[in-house]
Design a protein around this motif. Structure first.
Motif, PDB file in Angstrom:
ATOM      1  N   ASN A   1       1.141  -1.291  -0.353  1.00  0.00           N
ATOM      2  CA  ASN A   1       0.088  -0.005  -0.260  1.00  0.00           C
ATOM      3  C   ASN A   1       0.958   1.225   0.325  1.00  0.00           C
ATOM      4  OD1 ASN A   1      -1.497  -2.480   1.283  1.00  0.00           O
ATOM      5  ND2 ASN A   1      -3.102  -1.088   1.480  1.00  0.00           N
TER       6      ASN A   1
ATOM      7  N   SER B   1       0.869   5.617   0.505  1.00  0.00           N
ATOM      8  CA  SER B   1       0.127   7.111   0.751  1.00  0.00           C
ATOM      9  C   SER B   1       0.271   7.743  -0.077  1.00  0.00           C
ATOM     10  CB  SER B   1       1.448   7.166   2.243  1.00  0.00           C
ATOM     11  OG  SER B   1       1.149   6.638   3.053  1.00  0.00           O
TER      12      SER B   1
ATOM     13  N   GLU C   1      -5.042  10.972  -0.544  1.00  0.00           N
ATOM     14  CA  GLU C   1      -5.886  10.334  -0.028  1.00  0.00           C
ATOM     15  C   GLU C   1      -4.876  10.544   1.826  1.00  0.00           C
ATOM     16  OE1 GLU C   1      -5.742   5.853  -0.121  1.00  0.00           O
ATOM     17  OE2 GLU C   1      -6.594   6.299  -1.866  1.00  0.00           O
TER      18      GLU C   1
ATOM     19  N   PRO D   1      -4.507  10.275   6.362  1.00  0.00           N
ATOM     20  CA  PRO D   1      -4.476   8.832   6.793  1.00  0.00           C
ATOM     21  C   PRO D   1      -5.602   9.116   7.828  1.00  0.00           C
ATOM     22  CG  PRO D   1      -3.209  11.004   7.663  1.00  0.00           C
ATOM     23  CD  PRO D   1      -3.446  11.849   6.291  1.00  0.00           C
ATOM     24  N   GLY D   2      -6.227   9.578   7.659  1.00  0.00           N
ATOM     25  CA  GLY D   2      -7.674   8.795   8.461  1.00  0.00           C
ATOM     26  C   GLY D   2      -8.688  10.292   8.878  1.00  0.00           C
TER      27      GLY D   2
ATOM     28  N   GLN E   1      -2.504   8.391  13.423  1.00  0.00           N
ATOM     29  CA  GLN E   1      -3.770   8.438  12.342  1.00  0.00           C
ATOM     30  C   GLN E   1      -3.362   7.746  10.676  1.00  0.00           C
ATOM     31  OE1 GLN E   1      -5.257  12.164  10.803  1.00  0.00           O
ATOM     32  NE2 GLN E   1      -6.941  11.705  11.987  1.00  0.00           N
ATOM     33  N   GLN E   2      -1.709   7.866  10.677  1.00  0.00           N
ATOM     34  CA  GLN E   2      -0.711   6.940   9.806  1.00  0.00           C
ATOM     35  C   GLN E   2      -0.504   5.663  10.510  1.00  0.00           C
ATOM     36  OE1 GLN E   2       3.190   6.544  10.084  1.00  0.00           O
ATOM     37  NE2 GLN E   2       2.125   4.911   8.784  1.00  0.00           N
TER      38      GLN E   2
ATOM     39  N   SER F   1      -1.689   3.993  12.993  1.00  0.00           N
ATOM     40  CA  SER F   1      -3.696   3.725  13.024  1.00  0.00           C
ATOM     41  C   SER F   1      -4.458   2.648  11.895  1.00  0.00           C
ATOM     42  CB  SER F   1      -4.500   4.330  13.778  1.00  0.00           C
ATOM     43  OG  SER F   1      -6.353   4.033  13.994  1.00  0.00           O
ATOM     44  N   ARG F   2      -4.103   3.453  10.544  1.00  0.00           N
ATOM     45  CA  ARG F   2      -4.864   2.551   9.578  1.00  0.00           C
ATOM     46  C   ARG F   2      -3.399   1.875   8.375  1.00  0.00           C
ATOM     47  NH1 ARG F   2      -2.994   6.604   4.363  1.00  0.00           N
ATOM     48  NH2 ARG F   2      -1.172   6.087   4.787  1.00  0.00           N
TER      49      ARG F   2
ATOM     50  N   HIS G   1      -4.178  -1.640  11.262  1.00  0.00           N
ATOM     51  CA  HIS G   1      -5.716  -2.435  10.666  1.00  0.00           C
ATOM     52  C   HIS G   1      -5.603  -2.890   9.766  1.00  0.00           C
ATOM     53  CE1 HIS G   1      -9.783  -1.811   9.843  1.00  0.00           C
ATOM     54  NE2 HIS G   1      -9.406  -2.273   8.966  1.00  0.00           N
ATOM     55  N   THR G   2      -4.406  -2.460   8.553  1.00  0.00           N
ATOM     56  CA  THR G   2      -4.253  -3.409   7.188  1.00  0.00           C
ATOM     57  C   THR G   2      -3.460  -4.201   7.458  1.00  0.00           C
ATOM     58  OG1 THR G   2      -4.095  -1.039   6.252  1.00  0.00           O
ATOM     59  CG2 THR G   2      -3.997  -3.134   4.837  1.00  0.00           C
TER      60      THR G   2
ATOM     61  N   GLN H   1      -5.969   1.160  20.216  1.00  0.00           N
ATOM     62  CA  GLN H   1      -7.599   1.909  19.665  1.00  0.00           C
ATOM     63  C   GLN H   1      -8.334   2.616  20.632  1.00  0.00           C
ATOM     64  OE1 GLN H   1      -7.766   1.988  16.538  1.00  0.00           O
ATOM     65  NE2 GLN H   1      -6.389   0.464  15.873  1.00  0.00           N
TER      66      GLN H   1
END
Length: 1090
Positions: free
Chosen positions: A37, A39, A43, A45-46, A371-372, A374-375, A378-379, A396
């Motif tokens: 993926n 960045s 888009e 990051p959150g 945010q980055q 955390s993304r 999750h991924t 989280q």
């Protein structure tokens, strides 16, 4: 039993071990999933609003950029204390004077004169501390896993999102110069590049001088946005000389001038980053996780002042924190897989920002960073499900709370600074927790594969143990035990492949090999079960003697203690010395110093006749004392582990080129060359003692003339290597050329000698004549062809050596003069002579890969082996007609001696102790794109002792026959000066010892003995790798698992593979001699038939 069956059976056993090692390794040393993926600015990051100015401003993305240009100077192996400011001397304390201290004076001057424009950090590096892994971390912000250290030989393009890719996507012009590793990691990413070969650690200047040739002109032309310069001189100086050498002071002073020159040329919108990718140990090595290796320097400078007050002491930050920091400072998206934490102190709300605005800017940077991350969590958790669910949920919740507080602060500009400080603390807690959970999850293991691999290793060890006992059983044939398991293994492999094809799943080669190995083991397990069901005594099922079993258990138990693994270099000589004393005591107390009389009972029998001992107890005691003395002397060449700072490594492990004093260097050079001559002389004296040096065969001629040339080439290469830096400029090209030619010539000579030895392995001297006129009659005239095997067995033991091509014409010429008589010499040592010649031919190129003074260790190695073989042979009877066996204590002592030599040659089972300089012996300019050549050279250097002792393992079987008493002889001096023996046929059995020819009297027992010896040696090595695997699996959560237990397992596994291959080669060489000898005997009988 056929010779081919023996080799095939041993190969199958090795395959079982290989399958177990591979299965365990894939479960223990896992690699993490690399997400592809990316960045992007489009888009965020959150959810939530980005900081003000992030939209609509030139160069802005997730945050407004603070710099439009960056100069990244990467000084390889720049340890933190190399750059640490030196405070004024305190009265009363002794001054500290080290070559590397205070040499980067420009950093200290800038920090003192412009404190608001510069920052110095202590960057903590994540192991493994190898360059390629550090470059991945410095560009992706992620953590390479432990097993990735092996790819330092072969760098591959980074597929994860990284800073270079983000810079390219943003249209930045990137100019690179330096280490060519970047070319492999980022192919086609640079607008302009100047790559230089990076792996020649002996070359201190080529890369650095090449960079300096282009650095300042490139800065002045302005056609760049990002300038990267990767210097290697400091790292190479550490590898070659160590950090305490005067050359290190020169290199650091050169880097200091580079930094000052860059500072003078910087513009206001440019950021200068000076970073070390890792540190180095006190010996100049790296790769592990000691404090000196993971401590690197990081220096930032800008003509524009940084916000906030400078810290009094350098801050300590993780190395990966540089990635998100640079990304946001340059207005780029943070790479998708980054888990680093931004250096919040470098962010502010503007040039005249108030404390609240600065706190808000820091909170904004941390929030984007969080945010980055955390993304990414999750991924990654959705793709692999590796992260701990409970801990992930807690993180989280913490991020949600901190994010809500940040959004509230944005909506309420009148908030207090304390509220923002709370948000900052919560975001930092989240980022650090996320990094910790990733580190822990990427060290998770596949317990099923680990258990399966350990079980397969244990089953292979049991196979070696029981099969070694079956090998000497009367009437036992191994062909069924070989063919049936192979058939079962192939059947199971085909079934697994068919099942994978049916289900559409990917065929895993490791699982396929494990399934085949398990299937082939089932008939063996059934046989073992039947053996237990017969209720035989335990002593017959476990044939290892009690004292030897105790020694093995003590040694294996040490693998479960990190302290003992670290101290193995000291514990191994202790165990070896204890075993030697036990052997001496056993020989004396049990009266096994045997007479020359041949025993006609099995060695396993307890009813051996008693007779006067062949040697006194003092003889065995002298051998034992000599062995202990050699072991102690070899221990002087020791390398201290990183965990024992009070220990001082032997200075004799450093190359002569690192010595400063010319007189001492010359003295040591003479000593090293003397050890080479002594080694050559000892081998030639041994061959002369058994008359093998008189043979006209090509291998013997090579020993006479080829080995001295190898010694001369090695000595000349050492002279050039130790004084290459002192050579006049006009001779530099000649020295460089000779540094390439001489090692390759020595290796070529060794290869030629081995080829000759394989071609003509029977080294004999034969003289033929007619009838009774010959006085050297050993074989009485034999009329008519042999009518049976018994006739042939009568002829063969009486002949003492020949090759048909050397004397067939002479036989034809004297055929009409009467019955042919043949005098053949050196048959009694025909096997041992070939083995010793092969070992010395292997030893010289292996010695060339080590530093000069290790030649003394090689000399001690051969002396220790000679003494140990004589000590073991003193208590082993020569039984006829068989079976022939090698005791367990002999095999255990041989394996311990190999381990002791591994440590005496300056090695340790850790990555920083690898002798990388071996990759450039004969290849001073590097290897181009080739990776297997340097890997083979470094591997040969590391596991030289394993290879030599494994190839020489058959000597344990041959030496007792070689040491058979010569008996009483009557000699007279002939006019030619050659001592000859007149032997009457009826006295031949008593007067002429057959020595190794007795092995040919019973070929079945000979092959069975070789098989048993191979199985015993594989068992001793196999239980060691099994113990390492069990220790690594049981202690997988131990604090020292990646520092001690994992490297120990890797080194032990590779050592087992090298040793098993060497063992197969050694046994195959003995069988080649045996086959050539049989062919020679058949040709010898043909003229008698005519």
């Amino acid at each position: 039993m056929q010779k081919v069956s023996v080799l095939l059976f041993l190969t199958w056993v090795c395959f079982l071990f290989y399958a177990g090692i591979a299965l365990f390794t894939t479960g223990f040393l896992l690699t993490r999933l690399e997400l592809t993926n990316q960045s992007s600015c489009q888009e965020p990051p959150g959810p939530g609003s980005l900081p003000q100015g992030s939209h609509g401003k030139s160069g802005a993305c997730w945050m407004p950029s603070q710099f439009s240009r960056v100069v990244l100077v990467l000084i390889d192996a720049l340890r933190f204390d190399f750059a640490q400011p030196q405070h004024s001397h305190v009265p009363g304390e002794p001054p500290v004077s080290l070559p590397f201290l205070g040499k980067l004076g420009s950093l200290q001057r800038i920090l003192e004169s412009q404190p608001h424009h510069a920052r110095l950090y202590r960057s903590l590096v994540d192991p493994p501390t190898t360059t390629m892994q550090r470059l991945k971390a410095l560009t992706t912000g992620s953590l390479p896993t432990f097993i990735d250290a092996g790819s330092n030989f072969a760098s591959h393009a980074i597929v994860e999102d990284n800073l270079i890719k983000q810079l390219t996507s943003a249209g930045k012009r990137i100019v690179f110069m330096g280490d060519d590793t970047w070319k492999e990691l980022f192919p086609g990413a640079f607008s302009q590049a100047f790559f230089f070969s990076s792996f020649n650690v002996r070359d201190l200047h080529t890369v650095d001088n090449g960079i300096l040739e282009h650095l300042y002109p490139t800065m002045d032309n302005g056609e760049w946005d990002v300038l990267i310069a990767h210097f290697l001189g400091v790292d190479h100086c550490g590898h070659k000389h160590g950090p305490h050498h005067p050359e290190m002071a020169k290199k650091l002073s050169q880097m200091d001038q580079v930094i000052q020159g860059l500072v003078d040329r910087l513009e206001n919108d440019t950021l200068l980053v000076v970073a070390g990718d890792h540190g180095m140990t006190m010996n100049g090595d790296h790769g592990g996780d000691s404090e000196l290796e993971v401590s690197a320097a990081l220096f930032l400078y800008s003509p524009t002042a940084f916000p906030g007050a400078p810290p009094e002491e350098p801050e300590v930050i993780p190395q990966v924190s540089l990635v998100p920091t640079l990304a946001l400072l340059l207005g780029l998206p943070i790479p998708f897989g980054n888990i680093g934490e931004v250096m919040a102190g470098l962010f502010s709300g503007g040039s005249d920002s108030e404390p609240y605005s600065s706190a808000l800017a820091q909170a904004s940077a941390l929030h984007i960073n969080a945010q980055q991350v955390s993304r990414f969590l999750h991924t990654y958790s959705a793709a692999t499900q590796d992260l701990q669910v409970k801990e992930l949920r807690r993180l989280q919740n913490l991020f949600s709370k901190a994010s809500a507080g940040y959004q509230q602060a944005l909506q309420n500009p009148q908030g207090t600074e304390e509220t923002l400080r709370t948000v900052v603390a919560e975001l930092q807690q989240f980022l650090r927790g996320a990094r910790a959970i990733c580190i822990e999850s990427w060290a998770r293991f596949s317990l099923v594969r680990m258990a399966g691999g350990a079980a397969l290793l244990a089953a292979a060890c049991f196979l070696c143990l029981f099969a070694s006992q079956w090998a000497v059983s009367p009437g036992f044939f191994f062909r069924p035990l070989l063919l049936i398991p192979v058939a079962w293994g192939l059947t199971w492999a085909i079934l697994y492949a068919g099942l994978s094809a049916t289900t559409g799943s990917k065929l895993d080669s490791v699982i396929l090999g494990a399934v085949a190995a398990t299937g082939s083991l089932l008939p063996f397990l059934w046989k073992i079960w039947a053996g237990w069901g017969s209720r035989r005594p335990l002593a017959t099922l476990l044939p290892i003697p009690g004292p030897v079993l105790l020694f093995l258990l003590i040694r294996l138990a040490t693998f479960f203690s990190d302290s003992f693994v670290v101290a193995e270099a000291r514990s191994t000589p202790f165990l070896l010395g204890s075993l030697i004393l036990f052997l001496v005591a056993q020989l004396h107390w049990e009266g096994q110093l045997l007479p020359p009389k041949l025993l006609t009972v099995s060695r396993l029998s307890s009813s051996a006749p008693t007779c006067p001992p062949r040697h006194s107890g003092a003889y065995a005691l002298r051998l034992g004392i000599g062995l202990l003395l050699c072991t102690r002397l070899a221990g002087l060449f020791h390398r201290c582990p990183e965990e024992t700072p009070a220990c001082h490594s032997s200075p004799w492990l450093s190359p002569l080129a690192s010595m400063v004093g010319g007189q001492a260097k010359n003295l040591w050079y003479g000593t090293c060359v003397g050890s080479l001559v002594a080694l050559l002389g000892a081998v030639r004296l041994w061959l002369h003692h058994y008359s093998n040096l008189k043979s006209p065969e090509p291998p013997v001629l090579f020993v006479r003339w080829g080995l001295p040339l190898m010694v001369l080439g090695t000595a000349a290469y050492w002279a050039l290597a130790s004084g290459a830096d002192e050579a006049p400029p006009r001779l530099q090209a000649l020295v460089a050329g000779a540094s390439v030619v001489l090692p390759r010539a020595v290796a070529g000579l060794a290869a030629s000698g081995l080829i000759l030895l394989l071609w003509r392995p029977v080294t004999v001297l034969v003289k033929a004549g007619a009838g009774a006129s010959r006085t050297r009659t050993i074989l009485t005239p034999f009329s008519g062809p042999p009518m049976s095997q018994a006739d042939l067995d009568y002829v063969v033991p009486q002949i003492y050596r020949h090759m048909q091509e050397e004397f067939q014409g002479r036989l034809e010429r004297i055929k009409s003069q009467g019955p042919v008589t043949v005098a053949a010499y050196q048959l009694g040592s025909v096997y041992s002579a070939t083995m010793v010649t092969a070992l010395i031919l292997l030893a010289f190129p292996l010695l060339l890969l080590h530093v000069e003074r290790i030649s003394l260790v090689f000399l001690l190695l051969f002396l220790q082996s000679f003494l140990l073989l004589h000590l073991l042979a003193a208590g082993i009877p020569v039984t006829i007609p068989g079976p022939f066996t090698v005791p367990w204590q002999a095999v255990s002592a041989w394996a311990l001696l190999a381990t002791q030599t591994f440590y005496s040659t300056g090695h340790q089972p850790v990555f920083p102790a690898i002798h990388w300089h071996a990759a450039f012996v004969g290849f001073p300019e590097g290897h181009g794109s080739s990776t297997w050549v340097p890997a083979v050279l470094v591997g040969a250097n590391t596991f030289a002792s394993h290879l030599l002792f494994a190839v020489g393992c058959p000597l344990l079987l041959l030496w007792p026959f070689l040491c058979e008493s010569q008996g009483r002889r009557k000699r007279r001096q002939l006019p030619g000066g050659e001592a000859e023996t007149r032997v009457r046929p009826e006295e031949e059995e008593e007067e002429e010892p057959l020595m190794e020819m007795r092995l040919r009297d019973a070929p079945h027992h000979f092959n069975a003995a070789l098989l048993q010896l191979g199985l015993k040696y594989l068992f001793v090595l196999g239980v060691q790798i099994l113990a390492c695997a069990l220790a690594a699996s049981i202690l997988r959560r131990h604090l020292m698992v990646w520092k001690v237990f994992a490297p120990k397992f890797i080194f032990e596994a590779i050592g087992f593979i090298v040793s098993s291959v060497g063992l197969l080669l050694g046994i195959a060489l003995v069988m080649r001699v045996d086959g050539a000898l049989s062919s020679w005997f058949r040709k010898l009988v043909l003229p008698q038939q005519r």
